[in-house]
Design a protein around this motif. Structure first.
Motif, PDB file in Angstrom:
ATOM      1  N   VAL A1464       0.934  -1.279  -0.113  1.00  0.00           N
ATOM      2  CA  VAL A1464       0.067   0.067  -0.107  1.00  0.00           C
ATOM      3  C   VAL A1464       0.894   1.079   0.078  1.00  0.00           C
ATOM      4  N   VAL A1465       0.569   2.200  -0.811  1.00  0.00           N
ATOM      5  CA  VAL A1465       1.413   3.406  -0.882  1.00  0.00           C
ATOM      6  C   VAL A1465       0.268   4.472  -0.622  1.00  0.00           C
ATOM      7  N   THR A1466       0.600   5.354   0.526  1.00  0.00           N
ATOM      8  CA  THR A1466      -0.298   6.494   0.832  1.00  0.00           C
ATOM      9  C   THR A1466       0.562   7.629   0.476  1.00  0.00           C
ATOM     10  N   ILE A1467      -0.169   8.666  -0.108  1.00  0.00           N
ATOM     11  CA  ILE A1467       0.845   9.827  -0.642  1.00  0.00           C
ATOM     12  C   ILE A1467      -0.166  11.152  -0.991  1.00  0.00           C
ATOM     13  N   GLN A1468       0.282  12.132  -0.520  1.00  0.00           N
ATOM     14  CA  GLN A1468      -0.520  13.445  -0.392  1.00  0.00           C
ATOM     15  C   GLN A1468      -0.543  14.100  -1.789  1.00  0.00           C
ATOM     16  N   GLU A1469      -1.589  14.480  -2.267  1.00  0.00           N
ATOM     17  CA  GLU A1469      -1.889  14.986  -3.445  1.00  0.00           C
ATOM     18  C   GLU A1469      -0.853  16.024  -3.806  1.00  0.00           C
ATOM     19  N   GLY A1470      -0.359  15.887  -4.829  1.00  0.00           N
ATOM     20  CA  GLY A1470       0.680  17.138  -5.511  1.00  0.00           C
ATOM     21  C   GLY A1470       2.015  16.327  -5.336  1.00  0.00           C
ATOM     22  N   LYS A1471       2.331  15.534  -4.567  1.00  0.00           N
ATOM     23  CA  LYS A1471       3.617  14.683  -4.576  1.00  0.00           C
ATOM     24  C   LYS A1471       3.985  14.053  -5.649  1.00  0.00           C
ATOM     25  N   ALA A1472       5.229  13.589  -5.725  1.00  0.00           N
ATOM     26  CA  ALA A1472       5.716  12.778  -6.786  1.00  0.00           C
ATOM     27  C   ALA A1472       5.869  11.387  -6.123  1.00  0.00           C
ATOM     28  N   LEU A1473       5.461  10.421  -7.129  1.00  0.00           N
ATOM     29  CA  LEU A1473       5.537   9.007  -6.575  1.00  0.00           C
ATOM     30  C   LEU A1473       6.586   8.348  -7.386  1.00  0.00           C
ATOM     31  N   SER A1517       4.612  12.244 -11.864  1.00  0.00           N
ATOM     32  CA  SER A1517       5.305  13.320 -11.323  1.00  0.00           C
ATOM     33  C   SER A1517       4.272  14.005 -10.356  1.00  0.00           C
ATOM     34  N   GLY A1518       3.259  14.236 -10.459  1.00  0.00           N
ATOM     35  CA  GLY A1518       2.432  15.066  -9.376  1.00  0.00           C
ATOM     36  C   GLY A1518       0.902  14.198  -9.348  1.00  0.00           C
ATOM     37  N   VAL A1519       0.784  13.454  -8.246  1.00  0.00           N
ATOM     38  CA  VAL A1519      -0.195  12.608  -7.920  1.00  0.00           C
ATOM     39  C   VAL A1519      -1.478  13.301  -7.515  1.00  0.00           C
ATOM     40  N   SER A1520      -2.635  12.840  -8.109  1.00  0.00           N
ATOM     41  CA  SER A1520      -3.740  13.525  -7.778  1.00  0.00           C
ATOM     42  C   SER A1520      -4.744  12.247  -7.270  1.00  0.00           C
ATOM     43  N   THR A1521      -5.897  12.622  -6.870  1.00  0.00           N
ATOM     44  CA  THR A1521      -6.977  11.812  -6.497  1.00  0.00           C
ATOM     45  C   THR A1521      -7.060  10.831  -7.598  1.00  0.00           C
ATOM     46  N   ALA A1522      -7.138  10.952  -8.811  1.00  0.00           N
ATOM     47  CA  ALA A1522      -7.536  10.349  -9.681  1.00  0.00           C
ATOM     48  C   ALA A1522      -6.509   9.228  -9.890  1.00  0.00           C
ATOM     49  N   ASP A1523      -5.249   9.506  -9.317  1.00  0.00           N
ATOM     50  CA  ASP A1523      -4.307   8.573  -9.510  1.00  0.00           C
ATOM     51  C   ASP A1523      -4.618   7.263  -8.323  1.00  0.00           C
ATOM     52  N   SER A1524      -5.485   7.463  -7.527  1.00  0.00           N
ATOM     53  CA  SER A1524      -5.640   6.388  -6.373  1.00  0.00           C
ATOM     54  C   SER A1524      -6.204   5.110  -7.052  1.00  0.00           C
ATOM     55  N   GLY A1525      -5.813   4.060  -6.482  1.00  0.00           N
ATOM     56  CA  GLY A1525      -6.503   2.732  -7.187  1.00  0.00           C
ATOM     57  C   GLY A1525      -5.606   1.443  -6.981  1.00  0.00           C
ATOM     58  N   THR A1543      -1.309  -0.852  -4.071  1.00  0.00           N
ATOM     59  CA  THR A1543      -2.516   0.149  -3.801  1.00  0.00           C
ATOM     60  C   THR A1543      -2.162   1.322  -3.520  1.00  0.00           C
ATOM     61  N   VAL A1544      -2.335   2.432  -4.318  1.00  0.00           N
ATOM     62  CA  VAL A1544      -2.106   3.797  -4.022  1.00  0.00           C
ATOM     63  C   VAL A1544      -3.124   4.638  -3.671  1.00  0.00           C
ATOM     64  N   SER A1545      -3.078   5.242  -2.407  1.00  0.00           N
ATOM     65  CA  SER A1545      -4.221   6.357  -2.003  1.00  0.00           C
ATOM     66  C   SER A1545      -3.736   7.467  -1.733  1.00  0.00           C
ATOM     67  N   VAL A1546      -4.424   8.388  -2.353  1.00  0.00           N
ATOM     68  CA  VAL A1546      -4.023   9.746  -2.557  1.00  0.00           C
ATOM     69  C   VAL A1546      -4.977  10.603  -1.808  1.00  0.00           C
ATOM     70  N   PHE A1547      -4.323  11.619  -0.709  1.00  0.00           N
ATOM     71  CA  PHE A1547      -5.262  12.372   0.168  1.00  0.00           C
ATOM     72  C   PHE A1547      -4.892  13.869  -0.034  1.00  0.00           C
ATOM     73  N   ILE A1548      -5.896  14.671   0.253  1.00  0.00           N
ATOM     74  CA  ILE A1548      -5.932  16.146   0.405  1.00  0.00           C
ATOM     75  C   ILE A1548      -5.735  16.502   1.906  1.00  0.00           C
ATOM     76  N   PRO A1549      -4.624  17.385   2.420  1.00  0.00           N
ATOM     77  CA  PRO A1549      -4.587  17.848   3.576  1.00  0.00           C
ATOM     78  C   PRO A1549      -5.704  18.330   4.482  1.00  0.00           C
ATOM     79  N   GLU A1550      -6.379  19.322   3.505  1.00  0.00           N
ATOM     80  CA  GLU A1550      -7.511  19.981   4.512  1.00  0.00           C
ATOM     81  C   GLU A1550      -8.539  19.106   4.748  1.00  0.00           C
ATOM     82  N   GLU A1551      -8.895  18.365   3.791  1.00  0.00           N
ATOM     83  CA  GLU A1551      -9.871  17.073   3.979  1.00  0.00           C
ATOM     84  C   GLU A1551      -9.461  16.427   5.151  1.00  0.00           C
ATOM     85  N   GLU A1552      -8.294  15.985   5.113  1.00  0.00           N
ATOM     86  CA  GLU A1552      -8.008  15.132   6.365  1.00  0.00           C
ATOM     87  C   GLU A1552      -8.022  15.801   7.462  1.00  0.00           C
ATOM     88  N   ALA A1553      -7.829  16.994   7.800  1.00  0.00           N
ATOM     89  CA  ALA A1553      -8.213  17.747   9.157  1.00  0.00           C
ATOM     90  C   ALA A1553      -9.580  17.864   9.409  1.00  0.00           C
TER      91      ALA A1553
END
Length: 1572
Positions: A1464-1473, A1517-1525, A1543-1553
């Protein structure tokens, strides 16, 4: 009714109403005429229940039934007064109708025929006479005692016959007539009128009838007149009794007996001859003459035979005798008691002349027909044959059996039936309830409805037609019924009544043959009154003696008895019941037989007569003890001469021997008979007895006392029989004979038992004792070997068993011999010839008694008729036939004979010409025989030739060849001629068959060879014994021989140099049983030679012994030694240490007499019995002993025992010095310490080891003398071993189990036993050699546990393997291939994995095929396991290897992801994977990516790279929520495909808070709700 005697007033006294044939005839007459109005109810002095008219009518009916005796008795009783009849006519009519009904329906039960009229009987009358009872006893007596009419059924009694009914009726009639015939004074009693009595009976049945008794004293004149009448009557009775005695056949009958027997005669032809005999017997025997077992009929050949009988002399005269009258003649005397025969032979000789051969033939006899007398005149001889005959039969108690046979009689005459009679053991059989006979016209049958052992015996059927009869016999055996209690004894048999009187009946029986496995303790006797089925036991304790007096009987009653045996297991089945017997005195019973009584109705009235004056009786006389056993004593005496005119009774008294303290035995009940049985006497104690008489006048003086009698069995148990000899009979039977028991008294017979050799199980051969000394045991198994034993029996018991007989094989006995053979002409003269032949091969089991020779002329090649050469049998195998014709050619045949008869004739001989021999050389020797056959030698004997040639015979040559060898292979046994007529042939080959011949020599040369002797096989038969020389204590020298295969007719014959020694003055022969002894009176040089012993009537049993000069010297020296004897030592002086450390010096002499003495010597000084030395001599065993408690230093030295026994002396010495003594002293001390050790807990067996089947080591020891408090402690190397379980010592074995034993377990093991009595220890060393020995055993067990080698294929190659329980390095493993050791390389390896021992063959080739052996070496022995890796086994293994190898290659080279991708890979949106993973595969795999199960292509956003065929890159290069799966990496080559998912899981920091805050708020709400 008259009153009863005082001693019977308390007893019911009645009997059954059995009737005899006369009574049934009378009653049948009554029923036919229908005129009866009353019945007999005969009392003691009058008839009751009848009127005078009825009495007259009945008397008339009795006359019509031919029962005049009844009328005579009735008329004698009628004058006693008709006023005494008590029952009215109505009762008479009812009784008569009851009899009509009963007899018309075949009933004999008086209870069914009569109503119970006991209530109508008159009460007893009072007696005004002196009584012996006291006032108290009189007050206790019942008033108005009445005798009831007895009612019972005949069917309750077993075994009642017509004769028995007659005895029962006589017994009952005795009571009814006792006073009428026995009293010497009478009293007339007058009663009231009949009418008044009838009125009283009808109105007051329960009230007491008033009676008046008027006693009238008779005048002296009247008394004398009546006494004279009674004397006249008594004389008439005595004459009648004497007449009946003469009519009683049993008193006079006796079997025929020849006073003078006929004598044999030899007469010339045409002469007359007379045979005489004299016979005694009653009835007078009828004598019948037989010729060759055929009855002689004088009418068949008139004038030829004259038969006369004058004054007891019987004569048979034969006129003008011719040759056919040569025969055996038999005189048969027969009467009803049996048949006896006497034999005589008549030989008719003729003058020289032609022989009339028409009358002679070997197989036929032309005898004249005999005739038999029939009711219709003379007829031809009856031929009686038995077909379908009964054989020896076996039954069991309680079963039914039928014996029968079909009787064929020719010629058949209508209306003339034969007389058929059956016999058991020679006694005629009469039909009874137990046995019935039947004749259907052609078949006779004997049927047993219920077999008993009494039925066992020899059964004979005899069929007679006129004067001719035939009979047939066979034995019937009856086995015991199965016991109700296993192990209980069988039932006794032959229960009979020996002595009967008023007071007791003596019962006797025979003991059974089977005791159930344990000795019989005794017998119980049961009695049953006739007419009832109620049995009562007569004795409380078992009686061992087979006779017993039964008391407590009621006078006049009839009883039957039975007996049961008892042992420790239980009581056996009862015997067959005895015949009924009445409790009567024999004198009274005899008196009753002389006076028939009236028909008996069942009522008995006993009265006594009042004497005119009282006279005290005198003392009895002739008092004696007639029988004494441990259970009872029987006294007998004669009544006194002075006893008055009334009956007397007796009182018996006893006292201890040596005292005068007399005690009355029968205080309550006086004895009425002059015999009495006493019980309850102390066994072994001595008594004297005396008797007093008593009557109404008082008690008389006592008789003279008997001598002192010791209570105990006077009859001794018989001694066992001796010399049991079995002999063959048939294929299933053996005849056993024995010597009868010596000094046996009252012998009943013998029981015989048989046992199969080696089985140890004995079976009875007979269940009914047999008398004599010979019995045929049937039912044996053919071919089995049996032994037999016999025991005798009398009333005292059964004897001990005899010694077992010799074993005998069951097979048929003697038969006629087979024909002789090899007929030769031994010598020829002008008018005679000497024939020789060989003895038959089969003698028929009996000795050849003679030979008969026939000859015939041969003219022109055509044989003539046979003629008889000898009338008297010849005993040798040679015979000279005289009166032959010169130059005539003859043929011969010979027949042998033994006691079984004449055998078949031999084959016809060659043709011999009767002419004078002029040959110069001798003829052939003859009568060759061989004996003493052994495995490598035999003795050949012969007789000299009859024709010696021109000069005497000077010697003989013996030739030999094997039986199957050709004639050219004969070889001589002696190079020089021998003069002896015997030769011991040596050097034979065991198991080879030989034949022999002998040639005689004279000066002219060697003659023709004899006939062959043999064939004979060189072998030593089992059981062969040799002659043994013996020198007895007196120096007497003897030769002894024993034979275990003798027959009853065998005899020993001794010979010296094969010449009989029968008349030798230097020898003495003694034979006894199966042993014989030849004793030399004075052995010397004249006695040198060969001594042989032959046993006749056997299959050539013989043995010999050679006494040469060397043997003579040895025997004489031994004889001298015995004359001057020494005490021979069976064992020399020796020493041994006993249990407590005691020292025992001992020696044993061969034998010592009671006068033997011993001197004990130590260092040349005699020592004696004392504290230090204990001496003992056992003269029975010859053991001499001396004991010492302890060996000390001063006891070192020399010990000697000196023996003096009569004139014989002997000594033995033992030297104990130096190291020998020190070793003995040390051993004694050790034994003493051992004994002390064993007083407490100790080791019976010290510590030892054992390897179990599971390859574990078990240390064990055996302990003894332990108790509950005893402890056991284990140590290893002086350190205690903790044991989980506590020993209970139940089995006395203590163990310690060591699993998977290895080198670490080596050491010193110790176990200690201890309690308050002491302790003991045992050590076991398991190091060095001991450990190696144990390890060797462990390895051996492990090697033995190895499984068979198995084949396993791997990816690398082929593996051979085996499993063991566990593996030790000490177990050496060696592998070999096709017999050569395997050299281990990288390709071929050996190893052990756990419990698996393997051999790995990598990359196998065809060269690896073959046999593989795994050897496990335990240090001593190699244990091998083999497997064959070739053929199909190799092919299958190699194919599997190839498959596994390819599978391994594929597995190795297939495409696969080696690692680098996370799950499982959990990564913040906008980061590079960036993900990197390694990939492997050969060839290089193809790489593809998947997203959500769909193919993913590389683009700018998602960069997918695969570099160098090893590394795959995934970059976003820049992950988005569409890259989750869900993503997947797929690698693929030709060997396979593999997918790695992540599995790749992309999250947004505000939504997470926001999500965190929301979840926190929800959590607080839930907490507050819970707190509420």
């Amino acid at each position: 009714m008259m009153s009863l005697p005082f001693y019977q007033r308390s007893h019911q006294h009645y009997d059954l109403s059995y009737r005899n044939k006369d009574l049934r005839t009378t009653m049948s007459q009554y029923q036919q005429e229908k005129k009866r109005s009353a019945i007999y109810t005969h009392g003691s002095t009058a008839y009751s229940s009848r009127s005078s008219a009825a009495h007259c009518q009945e008397s008339q009916a009795s006359i019509q039934a031919s029962a005049s005796s009844y009328q005579q008795q009735a008329s004698q009783a009628s004058h006693l007064g008709s006023s005494q009849f008590s029952l009215d006519s109505q009762v008479s009519r009812k009784a008569a109708s009851a009899y009509d009904y009963g007899y018309s329906h075949g009933l004999t039960d008086s209870s069914l025929l009569l109503d119970d009229y006991s209530s109508k009987l008159s009460p007893k009358t009072k007696r005004a006479k002196q009584s012996l009872l006291s006032r108290e006893e009189k007050e206790n007596l019942p008033s108005d005692y009445m005798v009831p009419i007895f009612s019972g059924r005949q069917v309750h009694v077993s075994g009642i016959t017509d004769t028995e009914e007659e005895r029962i009726k006589e017994a009952a009639a005795y009571i009814a007539q006792r006073n009428l015939l026995a009293s010497e004074e009478g009293i007339t009693a007058s009663k009231q009128s009949t009418a008044s009595k009838q009125s009283t009976v009808s109105k007051q049945a329960t009230s007491t009838l008033q009676q008046e008794e008027t006693f009238e004293k008779k005048s002296r004149k009247v008394a004398i007149r009546e006494k004279a009448e009674r004397l006249s009557l008594r004389k008439t009775l005595e004459e009648t009794q004497a007449y009946h005695d003469k009519l009683n056949e049993d008193h006079l009958l006796h079997a025929p007996e020849f006073i003078i027997k006929p004598r044999s005669h030899t007469v010339w032809e045409k002469e007359n001859v007379k045979l005489h005999c004299s016979v005694a017997g009653w009835p007078e025997p009828r004598v019948t003459w037989y010729k060759n077992q055929v009855p002689i009929n004088v009418h068949a050949n008139p004038g030829k035979y004259i038969i006369e009988s004058r004054y007891g002399m019987h004569t048979l005269e034969i006129n003008t005798c011719d040759f056919e009258d040569t025969a055996q003649y038999r005189a048969s005397a027969m009467n009803v008691k049996g048949e006896l025969s006497a034999y005589a032979s008549v030989v008719v000789k003729r003058y020289k002349g032609e022989f009339d051969e028409t009358r002679f033939h070997a197989g036929a006899s032309t005898m004249p027909l005999s005739f038999a007398v029939t009711p219709y005149g003379y007829a031809s001889k009856f031929e009686i044959h038995f077909d379908d005959k009964f054989d020896v039969s076996f039954g069991r108690e309680g079963e039914t059996m039928s014996l029968g046979c079909r009787v064929v009689i020719t010629p058949e005459i209508k209306h003339f039936q034969p007389e058929v009679q059956w016999y058991r053991n020679g006694a005629p059989i009469s039909p009874s309830k137990w046995v019935q006979t039947h004749w259907s016209g052609d078949r006779a049958t004997l049927t047993f409805s219920h077999l008993n052992k009494e039925d066992e015996g020899l059964y004979t059927i005899r069929v007679r037609m006129g004067e001719y009869y035939e009979q047939y016999s066979a034995y019937v055996f009856v086995r015991d019924a199965d016991a109700e209690i296993e192990g209980a004894p069988a039932s006794p048999l032959d229960v009979v009544c020996l002595d009967a009187n008023k007071d007791y009946i003596i019962i006797s029986w025979k003991q059974p043959a089977v005791d159930g496995g344990s000795p019989i303790l005794g017998y119980f006797i049961d009695k049953c009154e006739v007419g009832t089925d109620c049995w009562s036991q007569c004795n409380d304790t078992p009686v061992k003696f087979a006779r017993f007096p039964v008391t407590g009987l009621i006078e006049g009653r009839s009883y039957i008895f039975r007996v049961r045996a008892v042992n420790k297991t239980g009581i056996g089945l009862p015997s067959r019941v005895s015949e009924p017997v009445a409790a009567l005195d024999p004198a009274e019973k005899a008196r009753l037989k002389s006076r028939p009584s009236a028909p008996w109705t069942g009522q008995i009235i006993v009265t006594e007569e009042e004497p005119t004056e009282g006279i005290i009786p005198g003392p009895p006389t002739n008092l004696s003890v007639t029988e004494a056993t441990r259970s009872y004593v029987v006294l007998s005496w004669k009544p006194p001469g002075q006893r008055g005119h009334e009956g007397i009774m007796y009182f018996v008294e006893k006292c201890d021997a040596g005292t005068e303290n007399w005690q009355r035995v029968n205080t309550e009940l006086p004895v009425k008979s002059p015999r009495f049985a006493l019980f309850d006497l102390a066994e072994g104690k001595s008594y004297r007895f005396r008797v007093r008489c008593s009557n109404s006048a008082g008690v008389g003086e006592p008789s003279e006392a008997t001598d002192v009698t010791v209570v105990g069995d006077k009859l001794d148990i018989p001694k066992p029989p001796g010399k049991i000899i079995p002999s063959r009979n048939t294929d299933t039977s053996v005849v056993v004979s024995w010597e009868e028991s010596k000094d046996a008294q009252e012998l009943v017979g013998y029981y015989i038992e048989s046992s199969i050799v080696g089985s140890g199980k004995w079976e009875p051969c007979n269940n009914n004792p047999v008398k004599g000394s010979r019995f045929t045991c049937h039912g044996l198994v053919t071919g089995q070997s049996y032994i037999f034993r016999v025991r005798a029996v009398n009333a005292a018991g059964l004897s001990e068993y005899s010694q077992d007989s010799e074993a005998i094989e069951v097979k048929a006995a003697i038969a006629a011999p087979s024909p002789p053979y090899d007929i030769t002409c031994l010598e020829s003269f002008r008018d005679s010839m000497v024939l020789g032949w060989k003895q038959p091969d089969k003698t028929g089991g009996a000795e050849i008694t003679g030979y008969y020779v026939n000859y015939r002329e041969v003219i022109g090649g055509v044989p003539g008729k046979w003629r008889e050469a000898n009338i008297k049998a010849v005993s040798d195998e040679a015979y000279k036939i005289s009166n032959l014709k010169e130059n005539m050619v003859y043929q011969f045949q010979v027949a042998a004979m033994n006691i079984a008869g004449l055998g078949a004739p031999s084959a016809v001989s060659e043709s011999f010409k009767c002419e004078e021999w002029t040959i110069a050389v001798p003829g052939p020797p003859h009568s060759l025989k061989y004996s003493e056959v052994r495995k490598n030698s035999l003795v050949l004997q012969w007789k000299p030739p009859v024709h010696s040639g021109r000069t005497p015979v000077t010697g003989y040559f013996v030739d030999i060849k094997e039986t199957n060898a050709k004639d050219d292979q004969w070889r001589g046994l002696n190079e020089a001629a021998i003069k002896n007529k015997y030769l011991k042939v040596q050097g034979l080959k065991e198991g080879v068959s030989y034949v022999f011949r002998v040639r005689a020599i004279n000066q002219a040369g060697v003659g023709k060879p004899s006939d062959l002797a043999g064939p004979v096989v060189a072998e030593t038969r089992p059981g062969t014994k040799e002659v043994v020389v013996n020198v007895d204590d007196d120096g007497v020298i003897s030769l002894n021989f024993e034979c275990d295969q003798m027959t009853p007719k065998s005899e020993f014959t001794w010979s010296k140099d094969y010449i009989s020694t029968e008349d030798s003055p230097r020898l003495e022969v003694e034979s006894k049983g199966n042993k014989t002894k030849l004793t030399f009176k004075d052995l010397g040089m004249d006695d040198l030679g060969i001594y042989s012993c032959d046993v006749t009537d056997t299959d050539g049993i013989a043995s010999s012994y050679v006494i040469d000069e060397e043997e003579l010297k040895r025997l004489l020296a031994l004889s001298q030694e015995h004359k001057f004897p020494t005490v021979p030592a069976k064992s020399e002086l020796a020493v041994e240490i006993l249990e407590k450390g005691q020292v025992r010096f001992w020696m044993q002499a061969e034998k010592l007499s009671g006068n033997a003495k011993v001197n004990y010597i130590f260092n040349e000084k005699e020592i004696f019995e004392g504290p230090k030395y204990k001496m003992h001599i056992d003269r029975n065993t010859g053991i001499i002993e001396m004991f010492m408690e302890k060996l000390q230093d001063e006891d070192e030295g020399t010990y000697t025992f000196q023996i003096q026994d009569g004139k014989a002396t002997g000594h033995s010495t033992l030297v104990l010095i130096g190291d020998v003594y020190k070793k003995l002293q040390k051993e004694a001390e050790f034994q003493r310490q051992e004994w002390i050790r064993k007083q407490g807990p100790h080791f019976a067996e010290y510590l030892s080891w054992e390897v179990t089947g599971e390859c574990n080591v078990l240390l064990k020891c055996k302990v003894a003398n332990i108790k509950k408090e005893t402890h056991i402690i284990w140590y290893k190397d002086e350190r205690e071993i903790s044991v989980d379980e506590k020993h209970d010592f139940k089995d006395g074995i203590c163990t310690l189990l060591i699993t998977e034993f290895s080198k670490k377990d080596a050491g010193f093991y110790e176990v200690i036993l201890k309690d308050d009595r002491g302790k003991d220890k045992s050590r076991l060393k398991l190091v060095d050699e001991a450990f190696n020995e144990l390890m060797t055993e462990v390895c051996r067990k492990i090697a033995l546990s190895a499984t068979d080698l198995k084949i396993q294929s791997t990816a690398e190659g082929i593996r051979l393997y085996s499993f063991v329980t566990y593996y030790l390095d000490d177990l050496k493993v060696n592998w070999s291939h096709n017999g050569a050791g395997i050299k281990y390389t990288d390709r071929v390896k050996s190893g052990v994995t756990g419990e698996q021992i393997w051999l790995q063959i990598n990359e196998p080739t065809p060269n690896d095929k073959g046999k593989y052996v795994m050897e496990l070496f335990d240090g001593k022995t190699g244990h091998q396991k083999t497997v064959d890796l070739s053929g199909q086994a190799y092919d299958e293994a190699f194919a599997e290897f190839q498959r596994l190898k390819q599978a391994a290659i594929a597995e190795k080279n297939r495409a696969r992801v080696l690692g680098g991708l996370p799950d499982v890979v959990t990564i913040q949106e906008g980061k590079a994977l960036n993900l990197t993973c390694n990939v492997w595969g050969d060839p290089t795999p193809e790489v593809s990516w998947l997203k959500n199960e769909k193919s993913l292509a590389s683009d700018d956003h998602c960069n997918l790279r695969f570099e160098a065929g090893k590394t795959a890159y995934f970059t976003i290069s820049g992950v988005s929520t569409a890259d989750s799966g869900k993503y997947g990496l797929v690698v693929k080559n030709k060997y396979g495909t593999e997918t790695s998912d992540f599995t790749v899981s992309v999250f947004i920091p505000e939504e997470e808070a926001r999500k965190v805050a929301l979840e926190s708020q929800k959590g607080n709400q839930k907490s507050s709700q819970k707190s509420k």
